[in-house]
Design a protein around this motif. Sequence first.
Motif, PDB file in Angstrom:
ATOM      1  N   GLY A 244       0.800  -1.211   0.000  1.00 51.12           N
ATOM      2  CA  GLY A 244       0.000   0.000   0.000  1.00 51.12           C
ATOM      3  C   GLY A 244       0.836   1.265   0.000  1.00 51.12           C
ATOM      4  N   VAL A 245       0.213   2.348   0.418  1.00 53.08           N
ATOM      5  CA  VAL A 245       0.871   3.658   0.456  1.00 53.08           C
ATOM      6  C   VAL A 245       1.311   3.965   1.876  1.00 53.08           C
ATOM      7  CG1 VAL A 245       0.557   6.143   0.139  1.00 53.08           C
ATOM      8  CG2 VAL A 245      -0.434   4.537  -1.505  1.00 53.08           C
ATOM      9  N   MET A 246       2.602   4.247   2.036  1.00 47.18           N
ATOM     10  CA  MET A 246       3.149   4.610   3.342  1.00 47.18           C
ATOM     11  C   MET A 246       3.831   5.973   3.225  1.00 47.18           C
ATOM     12  SD  MET A 246       4.638   1.076   4.939  1.00 47.18           S
ATOM     13  CE  MET A 246       3.572  -0.357   5.153  1.00 47.18           C
TER      14      MET A 246
ATOM     15  N   GLY B 232       4.026  -1.771  -2.979  1.00 44.60           N
ATOM     16  CA  GLY B 232       3.526  -0.510  -2.457  1.00 44.60           C
ATOM     17  C   GLY B 232       4.419   0.654  -2.783  1.00 44.60           C
ATOM     18  N   TRP B 233       4.185   1.752  -2.067  1.00 46.05           N
ATOM     19  CA  TRP B 233       4.786   3.041  -2.404  1.00 46.05           C
ATOM     20  C   TRP B 233       5.098   3.792  -1.113  1.00 46.05           C
ATOM     21  CZ3 TRP B 233       1.522   6.843  -5.930  1.00 46.05           C
ATOM     22  CH2 TRP B 233       2.244   8.011  -6.186  1.00 46.05           C
ATOM     23  N   VAL B 234       6.388   3.989  -0.835  1.00 45.62           N
ATOM     24  CA  VAL B 234       6.795   4.929   0.216  1.00 45.62           C
ATOM     25  C   VAL B 234       6.839   6.292  -0.441  1.00 45.62           C
ATOM     26  CG1 VAL B 234       8.588   5.627   1.844  1.00 45.62           C
ATOM     27  CG2 VAL B 234       8.095   3.193   1.492  1.00 45.62           C
ATOM     28  N   ALA B 235       5.846   7.114  -0.148  1.00 45.93           N
ATOM     29  CA  ALA B 235       5.583   8.308  -0.945  1.00 45.93           C
ATOM     30  C   ALA B 235       5.996   9.586  -0.237  1.00 45.93           C
ATOM     31  CB  ALA B 235       4.097   8.356  -1.294  1.00 45.93           C
ATOM     32  N   GLY B 236       6.284  10.612  -1.058  1.00 45.31           N
ATOM     33  CA  GLY B 236       6.640  11.927  -0.551  1.00 45.31           C
ATOM     34  C   GLY B 236       5.521  12.938  -0.722  1.00 45.31           C
ATOM     35  N   LEU B 237       5.056  13.112  -1.969  1.00 49.04           N
ATOM     36  CA  LEU B 237       4.012  14.101  -2.227  1.00 49.04           C
ATOM     37  C   LEU B 237       2.674  13.693  -1.646  1.00 49.04           C
ATOM     38  CD1 LEU B 237       4.319  16.892  -3.500  1.00 49.04           C
ATOM     39  CD2 LEU B 237       6.181  15.396  -4.153  1.00 49.04           C
ATOM     40  N   VAL B 238       2.563  12.469  -1.165  1.00 48.23           N
ATOM     41  CA  VAL B 238       1.380  12.070  -0.412  1.00 48.23           C
ATOM     42  C   VAL B 238       1.186  12.980   0.792  1.00 48.23           C
ATOM     43  CG1 VAL B 238       2.600  10.417   1.043  1.00 48.23           C
ATOM     44  CG2 VAL B 238       0.176  10.078   0.587  1.00 48.23           C
TER      45      VAL B 238
END
Length: 305
Positions: A7-9, A204-210
Amino acid sequence: MAIKWEGVMPAVTTKFTTDDQLDLKMFQTNIEAQLDAGVNGIILGGTLGEASTLTYDEKRELTRFTKELVGTKVPVIMNIAEQTTKGAIKAAEIAEEDGASGLMMLPPMRYLADDRETTEYFKETAKSTSLPIMVYNNPIDYKIEVTLDMFEELLKEDNIQAVKESTRDISNVTRIINRFDDRLKILCGVDTLAMESMIMGANGWVAGLVCAFPKETVAIYKLVKAGRIKEALEIYRWFLPVLELDINPKLVQNIKLAEVATGIGTENVRAPRLPLAGEERKQVQAILDKAMATRPEITSEVLVS
């Protein structure tokens, strides 16, 4: 709390007041926006979290506050970026004491460790804690690459379970899957390669702009995983100019300005960082203004799917 490594973290920013104290009120506002969007974990103390500028007590306060805030909704993951194995072991111990559910670990800082030294650094830290670990593999920024042969050795430790894949080589996702199948979970760590990585099989995605756009980030992930690629592309193509703000030396300032645009953050950074100014600020603001003017509507149907 168990971690699925999918998922998104969000690698969340640390919020500061105008007098350089932790701004827990605005931090809570942002975390609640992340939870409302349906993220799968919260990562503290990374590059975006300005961890190198935080005091020992501030890191502990952030971990405890976040754990109390999210409860059992999602895991809280603390980043470890230490110069020594002894320091990494101590940081892991403290994170566990403060309620973290897992760790994200960079290779040794400052000293350019070789493959054997880097492997032992991760293994000794893993042996010292019961917390699950995601290795942060970013040779572009941190100059040490964790190779597939090194991962073969690292996976002998049961709690080394995932990689934040930031080599910027999209084919590395396939190499990891071919070599390790499901033994090593893959989370893309580069915003501008996230959709491509997930299509290739990243978990998944370790995100920044999230940090500024949680609903859009989660929507892309969920649409890709549901095979709705065309719908995901529509959002991703809108998002890309903003995502490119993450692959920049001023990524912290860029993303904090984006958080201001969406009302869930402030520009306050800790010196020696300073808020954007002059032409540099105008360029980033223009990107954000266009993004806000054309921001897609994310339906609740997508977020709950």
